[in-house]
Design an enzyme around this catalytic site. Structure first.
Site, PDB file in Angstrom:
ATOM      1  N   LYS A   1      -8.009   5.652   6.699  1.00 57.75           N
ATOM      2  CA  LYS A   1      -7.503   4.519   5.923  1.00 57.75           C
ATOM      3  C   LYS A   1      -8.544   3.417   5.901  1.00 57.75           C
ATOM      4  O   LYS A   1      -9.282   3.241   6.868  1.00 57.75           O
ATOM      5  CB  LYS A   1      -6.218   3.962   6.569  1.00 57.75           C
ATOM      6  CG  LYS A   1      -5.335   3.192   5.626  1.00 57.75           C
ATOM      7  CD  LYS A   1      -4.362   4.124   4.923  1.00 57.75           C
ATOM      8  CE  LYS A   1      -3.406   3.385   4.006  1.00 57.75           C
ATOM      9  NZ  LYS A   1      -2.356   4.292   3.497  1.00 57.75           N
TER      10      LYS A   1
ATOM     11  N   GLY B   1      11.750  -3.227  -2.296  1.00 60.12           N
ATOM     12  CA  GLY B   1      10.348  -3.282  -2.733  1.00 60.12           C
ATOM     13  C   GLY B   1      10.173  -2.620  -4.085  1.00 60.12           C
ATOM     14  O   GLY B   1      10.302  -1.404  -4.196  1.00 60.12           O
TER      15      GLY B   1
ATOM     16  N   GLY C   1       7.380  -2.435  -5.993  1.00 59.53           N
ATOM     17  CA  GLY C   1       5.935  -2.440  -6.253  1.00 59.53           C
ATOM     18  C   GLY C   1       5.503  -1.192  -6.993  1.00 59.53           C
ATOM     19  O   GLY C   1       6.239  -0.661  -7.816  1.00 59.53           O
ATOM     20  N   HIS C   2       4.299  -0.702  -6.664  1.00 64.40           N
ATOM     21  CA  HIS C   2       3.743   0.482  -7.346  1.00 64.40           C
ATOM     22  C   HIS C   2       4.743   1.628  -7.408  1.00 64.40           C
ATOM     23  O   HIS C   2       4.972   2.201  -8.461  1.00 64.40           O
ATOM     24  CB  HIS C   2       2.508   0.994  -6.589  1.00 64.40           C
ATOM     25  CG  HIS C   2       1.304   0.107  -6.742  1.00 64.40           C
ATOM     26  ND1 HIS C   2       0.164   0.271  -5.997  1.00 64.40           N
ATOM     27  CD2 HIS C   2       1.053  -0.938  -7.555  1.00 64.40           C
ATOM     28  CE1 HIS C   2      -0.729  -0.641  -6.351  1.00 64.40           C
ATOM     29  NE2 HIS C   2      -0.204  -1.392  -7.288  1.00 64.40           N
ATOM     30  N   VAL C   3       5.319   1.964  -6.265  1.00 66.15           N
ATOM     31  CA  VAL C   3       6.202   3.133  -6.207  1.00 66.15           C
ATOM     32  C   VAL C   3       7.652   2.741  -6.532  1.00 66.15           C
ATOM     33  O   VAL C   3       8.330   3.402  -7.313  1.00 66.15           O
ATOM     34  CB  VAL C   3       6.117   3.822  -4.825  1.00 66.15           C
ATOM     35  CG1 VAL C   3       7.021   5.044  -4.775  1.00 66.15           C
ATOM     36  CG2 VAL C   3       4.678   4.231  -4.529  1.00 66.15           C
TER      37      VAL C   3
HETATM   38  N1  PHE Z   1      -2.408   5.739  -0.561  1.00 63.22           N
HETATM   39  C1  PHE Z   1      -1.501   6.804  -0.768  1.00 63.22           C
HETATM   40  C2  PHE Z   1      -1.041   7.377   0.566  1.00 63.22           C
HETATM   41  O1  PHE Z   1      -1.179   6.741   1.579  1.00 63.22           O
HETATM   42  C3  PHE Z   1      -1.983   7.815  -1.774  1.00 63.22           C
HETATM   43  C4  PHE Z   1      -3.140   8.743  -1.538  1.00 63.22           C
HETATM   44  C5  PHE Z   1      -3.651   9.101  -0.309  1.00 63.22           C
HETATM   45  C6  PHE Z   1      -3.707   9.339  -2.619  1.00 63.22           C
HETATM   46  C7  PHE Z   1      -4.678  10.030  -0.153  1.00 63.22           C
HETATM   47  C8  PHE Z   1      -4.740  10.239  -2.495  1.00 63.22           C
HETATM   48  C9  PHE Z   1      -5.220  10.590  -1.254  1.00 63.22           C
HETATM   49  O2  PHE Z   1      -0.498   8.437   0.663  1.00 63.22           O
END
Ligand code: PHE
Length: 346
Positions: A72, A181, A183-185
Site C-alpha cells: 500500500k 459512505g 464515495g467511490h464504491v
Molecule cells: N485499492 C483497491 C483495493 O484496496 C483496489 C485495487 C487494489 C485495485 C489492487 C488493483 C490492485 O483493493
C-alpha cells in the site's frame, strides 16, 4: 513484531511530502495495493495506516486466490494541506518515482483520494501501476468492480440470514440496507441496491452526497443514526476501524458487510459481534472485487466478462467461509485468518 518485508518512506523530491510504501508480503507474487492520499494529524499515523492496509492487502489477495502480495502507498498530507493542479501532478510523479525504485516488487492502484486519471500521471514515471484508463492500456476505474463484489457478498449474506437459503433465492428486495459512505464504491452501491429494490438508508460525513441519496430514494441519516438504525445489513463503505468495542453494543443490525478495509479493530471485537449474533462478513473477501478485476484484466488478460465472473465468485467464497465459521462456532474473522495463514504457508 515487524511483520512487513519492506517499508520505504521518502520525502517526495518535488513536494517534500512523505511518500510511504509498505510491502507486507510478496510470498504469493509481486505486491499490489492502492495509493491513499489523505490528511493525517501526524505523518506517523499515515505510516500506521500503510502498515495495516498493506497487511490487509496480503490477506485480500490470498483469500481471493490471486498470485499477488500485499502492499500500500500512503501520501500523508498535513492537516489543511491543499493541492494546486500543478502540485498534485508533482505529488503523483513523486509517488511514481518511489514505486519505480522498487523495481516491480510493488505496483500501485487507486484508493481513497486517487482515481484512474491519477494512475495515468503516475504512469508517466513507472509502468508498475494498475487501473490507468483504457486508452493507456489499463483496466480503468476499479470501483464498479468493487461494487459488483460487494453485491455478490450481500447475496451470500442474505442467503445466510435466511438460514442457509440457496444463493439467488434470498433477494435483497425489501431488505433494510444501510450504506455508510457514498464515495467511490458507496455511490455505485446505492444505485445497484435501488435497482434490486432494497430499502436503502444512507449516510456520509459529506452533506453534498445527500443529493445522490435522494436520487436513489434512500433515507438520509447522520452516520451516528445509521449505525444505530434497525437494519438487515449495515454496509461500511467509508474509512476503516468502524467496529470498536464501544460501537458493537449500539448496533441494531442483523449483519455487517461492506467494502471498507480493516473494519474490525481487534479480535475481541469479532468475538463481541459473534456473541451478539450479528453476522459479520470479512472485509478481506467483500472488498476484493477491484483487485480481482484489475489482476484478471491486466495480468491474466482475461476478457471483461470473464473478469466480472471472477469477481462474482465472491458470493460462493463468502458463503463457504460463513458456513465454515458457523460449523466451527466462531466468528468468520478467525476462519479467514486460518485460511490465509494456510495459503501463505505461515
Ligand atoms: N485499492 C483497491 C483495493 O484496496 C483496489 C485495487 C487494489 C485495485 C489492487 C488493483 C490492485 O483493493
Amino acid at each position: 513484531m515487524f511483520a512487513h518485508e519492506e517499508v520505504v518512506i521518502r520525502a517526495g523530491v518535488r513536494t517534500g511530502l512523505p511518500i510511504i510504501i509498505a510491502v507486507h508480503s510478496t510470498v504469493l507474487g509481486p505486491a499490489g495495493g492502492g495509493c491513499r492520499v489523505s490528511h493525517y494529524a501526524d505523518w506517523r499515523d499515515g505510516l500506521t495506516d500503510a502498515l495495516r492496509l498493506s497487511q490487509a492487502m496480503t490477506d485480500k489477495c490470498a483469500i481471493a486466490g490471486l498470485d499477488a502480495g500485499g502492499g500500500k502507498t500512503v501520501v500523508a498530507l498535513p492537516e489543511g494541506y491543499t493541492f494546486t493542479a500543478e502540485s498534485r501532478r508533482e505529488m503523483l510523479h513523486d509517488v511514481g518515482d518511489v514505486v519505480h525504485s522498487m523495481r516491480g516488487r510493488y505496483s500501485t492502484a487507486p484508493d481513497v483520494g486517487t482515481g484512474p486519471e491519477d494512475m495515468a500521471v503516475i504512469k508517466e514515471r513507472t509502468p508498475h501501476v494498475f487501473c490507468t484508463p483504457a486508452e493507456l492500456g489499463g483496466s480503468g476505474d476499479s470501483s464498479p468492480a468493487t461494487a459488483t463484489g460487494v453485491m455478490a457478498a450481500l447475496a451470500a449474506v442474505c442467503a445466510c440470514l435466511d438460514k442457509g437459503a440457496a444463493l439467488k433465492t434470498a433477494p435483497l428486495k425489501g431488505r433494510r440496507v444501510g450504506v455508510l459512505g457514498l464515495g467511490h464504491v458507496g455511490s455505485h452501491l446505492v444505485r445497484r441496491l435501488a435497482a434490486e429494490g432494497a430499502n436503502i438508508f444512507a449516510a456520509d460525513v459529506d452533506q453534498a452526497r445527500r443529493q445522490l441519496a435522494g436520487e436513489v430514494g434512500a433515507t438520509w441519516l447522520t452516520p451516528d443514526e445509521l449505525v444505530e438504525a434497525e437494519l438487515d445489513i449495515l454496509v461500511p463503505a467509508a474509512m476503516g476501524g468502524l467496529l470498536t468495542k464501544e460501537l458493537v453494543p449500539r448496533l441494531r443490525c442483523a449483519a455487517v458487510a461492506g467494502p471498507a478495509n480493516n473494519q474490525i479493530t481487534s479480535p475481541e471485537v469479532a468475538r463481541l459481534l459473534h456473541e451478539r449474533g450479528i453476522l459479520w462478513a470479512p472485509d478481506d473477501i467483500v472488498s476484493a472485487g477491484g483487485a480481482i478485476y484489475a489482476h484478471s484484466v491486466e495480468l491474466r488478460h482475461l476478457p471483461v466478462q470473464e473478469a466480472n465472473a471472477r469477481v462474482a465468485e465472491i458470493a460462493e467464497r463468502l458463503g463457504e467461509v460463513l458456513d465454515l465459521a458457523e460449523q466451527d462456532g466462531v466468528s468468520p474473522y478467525f476462519t479467514v485468518r486460518e485460511l490465509t495463514r494456510t495459503r501463505l504457508g505461515r
